[in-house]
Design a protein around this motif. Structure first.
Motif, PDB file in Angstrom:
ATOM      1  N   SER A  30       0.833  -1.200   0.000  1.00  0.00           N
ATOM      2  CA  SER A  30       0.000   0.000   0.000  1.00  0.00           C
ATOM      3  C   SER A  30       0.869   1.251   0.000  1.00  0.00           C
ATOM      4  CB  SER A  30      -0.902   0.022   1.239  1.00  0.00           C
ATOM      5  OG  SER A  30      -0.108   0.140   2.413  1.00  0.00           O
ATOM      6  N   GLY A  31       2.151   1.089   0.287  1.00  0.00           N
ATOM      7  CA  GLY A  31       3.069   2.233   0.300  1.00  0.00           C
ATOM      8  C   GLY A  31       2.933   3.149   1.492  1.00  0.00           C
ATOM      9  N   ILE A  32       2.052   2.832   2.430  1.00  0.00           N
ATOM     10  CA  ILE A  32       1.785   3.778   3.520  1.00  0.00           C
ATOM     11  C   ILE A  32       2.857   3.798   4.596  1.00  0.00           C
ATOM     12  CG2 ILE A  32      -0.714   3.737   3.140  1.00  0.00           C
ATOM     13  CD1 ILE A  32      -0.919   2.027   5.725  1.00  0.00           C
ATOM     14  N   THR A  33       3.790   2.848   4.554  1.00  0.00           N
ATOM     15  CA  THR A  33       4.860   2.854   5.554  1.00  0.00           C
ATOM     16  C   THR A  33       6.024   3.743   5.141  1.00  0.00           C
ATOM     17  OG1 THR A  33       6.028   0.953   4.609  1.00  0.00           O
ATOM     18  CG2 THR A  33       4.297   0.497   6.253  1.00  0.00           C
ATOM     19  N   TYR A  34       5.979   4.259   3.909  1.00  0.00           N
ATOM     20  CA  TYR A  34       7.102   5.035   3.377  1.00  0.00           C
ATOM     21  C   TYR A  34       7.419   6.249   4.252  1.00  0.00           C
ATOM     22  CZ  TYR A  34      10.004   7.728   0.229  1.00  0.00           C
ATOM     23  OH  TYR A  34      11.042   8.450  -0.322  1.00  0.00           O
ATOM     24  N   LYS A  35       8.705   6.416   4.523  1.00  0.00           N
ATOM     25  CA  LYS A  35       9.191   7.563   5.297  1.00  0.00           C
ATOM     26  C   LYS A  35      10.463   8.079   4.636  1.00  0.00           C
ATOM     27  CE  LYS A  35       9.050   4.595   9.042  1.00  0.00           C
ATOM     28  NZ  LYS A  35       9.353   4.143  10.367  1.00  0.00           N
ATOM     29  N   GLU A  36      10.629   9.360   4.609  1.00  0.00           N
ATOM     30  CA  GLU A  36      11.851   9.945   4.069  1.00  0.00           C
ATOM     31  C   GLU A  36      12.872  10.093   5.196  1.00  0.00           C
ATOM     32  OE1 GLU A  36      10.483  13.439   2.032  1.00  0.00           O
ATOM     33  OE2 GLU A  36       9.862  12.278   0.297  1.00  0.00           O
ATOM     34  N   GLU A  37      13.178   8.968   5.830  1.00  0.00           N
ATOM     35  CA  GLU A  37      14.173   8.926   6.903  1.00  0.00           C
ATOM     36  C   GLU A  37      15.339   8.078   6.431  1.00  0.00           C
ATOM     37  OE1 GLU A  37      12.150   7.354  10.311  1.00  0.00           O
ATOM     38  OE2 GLU A  37      10.835   9.090  10.476  1.00  0.00           O
ATOM     39  N   LYS A  38      16.541   8.491   6.771  1.00  0.00           N
ATOM     40  CA  LYS A  38      17.753   7.841   6.280  1.00  0.00           C
ATOM     41  C   LYS A  38      17.754   6.330   6.505  1.00  0.00           C
ATOM     42  CE  LYS A  38      22.736   7.943   6.487  1.00  0.00           C
ATOM     43  NZ  LYS A  38      23.911   8.218   7.227  1.00  0.00           N
ATOM     44  N   GLU A  39      17.477   5.879   7.708  1.00  0.00           N
ATOM     45  CA  GLU A  39      17.521   4.452   8.023  1.00  0.00           C
ATOM     46  C   GLU A  39      16.499   3.666   7.195  1.00  0.00           C
ATOM     47  OE1 GLU A  39      16.607   1.513  11.754  1.00  0.00           O
ATOM     48  OE2 GLU A  39      17.595   3.419  12.224  1.00  0.00           O
ATOM     49  N   TYR A  40      15.299   4.214   7.062  1.00  0.00           N
ATOM     50  CA  TYR A  40      14.255   3.556   6.282  1.00  0.00           C
ATOM     51  C   TYR A  40      14.677   3.459   4.817  1.00  0.00           C
ATOM     52  CZ  TYR A  40       9.651   2.484   4.333  1.00  0.00           C
ATOM     53  OH  TYR A  40       8.615   1.889   3.661  1.00  0.00           O
ATOM     54  N   ILE A  41      15.170   4.561   4.262  1.00  0.00           N
ATOM     55  CA  ILE A  41      15.568   4.604   2.850  1.00  0.00           C
ATOM     56  C   ILE A  41      16.717   3.628   2.590  1.00  0.00           C
ATOM     57  CG2 ILE A  41      16.556   6.050   1.023  1.00  0.00           C
ATOM     58  CD1 ILE A  41      13.597   6.645   1.552  1.00  0.00           C
ATOM     59  N   GLU A  42      17.649   3.540   3.506  1.00  0.00           N
ATOM     60  CA  GLU A  42      18.766   2.600   3.334  1.00  0.00           C
ATOM     61  C   GLU A  42      18.259   1.167   3.243  1.00  0.00           C
ATOM     62  OE1 GLU A  42      21.331   3.517   6.641  1.00  0.00           O
ATOM     63  OE2 GLU A  42      22.254   5.211   5.586  1.00  0.00           O
TER      64      GLU A  42
END
Length: 164
Positions: A30-42
């Motif tokens: 669903s894409g709803i967990t997406y966060k523009e946080e460094k750890e998440y993006i890594e």
């Protein structure tokens, strides 16, 4: 069932093994967990390096419906789609058509406009709303929020598909 991006480490390990065996990998999210946080993006970057396709469920094209029925901003989903586009991840947009909520021409035109904006989108799939999960709600003695809504008619699905 569930949101696979809540288990990125496990999914990454699974997808690594799949790629070792030349098995196609696909995330249905669903894409709803997406966060523009460094750890998440890594973590996401590593996972996507083993991902062949993302099927992104866009539940509504209306921000108010997103907040009311999903509990988050629609912008989070479009931010995720933008990210997939930047990373050139092949993506299929999917939408469950729910009578009285998103079974109208305006919604489909907005969905098409979203698709047209992102080069990573390969196609749009419209799926008819089904009440197969009603049994789970009943067993848990919970009210199914959409239990009162009908399933879409075949003609409605054909009409909306024709708009695409």
């Amino acid at each position: 069932g569930g949101e696979p991006l809540l288990q990125m480490e496990f999914l990454t390990e699974l997808f690594k093994k799949c790629k070792d065996e030349n098995i196609h990998t696909c995330i249905d999210t669903s894409g709803i967990t997406y966060k523009e946080e460094k750890e998440y993006i890594e973590k996401l970057d590593v996972l996507l390096s083993f991902t062949d396709l993302v099927m992104l469920d866009i539940k509504y094209t209306d921000s108010e419906l997103y907040k009311k029925h999903v509990g988050c901003d629609f912008e989070r989903v479009t931010d995720f789609l933008s990210y997939l586009n930047e990373e050139k991840i092949p993506t299929v947009l999917r939408q469950v058509i729910i009578p009285t909520l998103n079974d109208n021409e305006d919604n489909i035109l907005k969905l098409k406009a979203i698709s047209d904006k992102y080069a990573c989108v390969q196609k749009i799939e419209l799926l008819p709303f089904r009440k197969i999960c009603q049994v789970k709600y009943d067993k848990l003695e919970m009210a199914f929020p959409f239990g009162h809504l009908p399933e879409p008619k075949k003609e409605t699905m054909e009409k909306l598909q024709a708009i695409l």
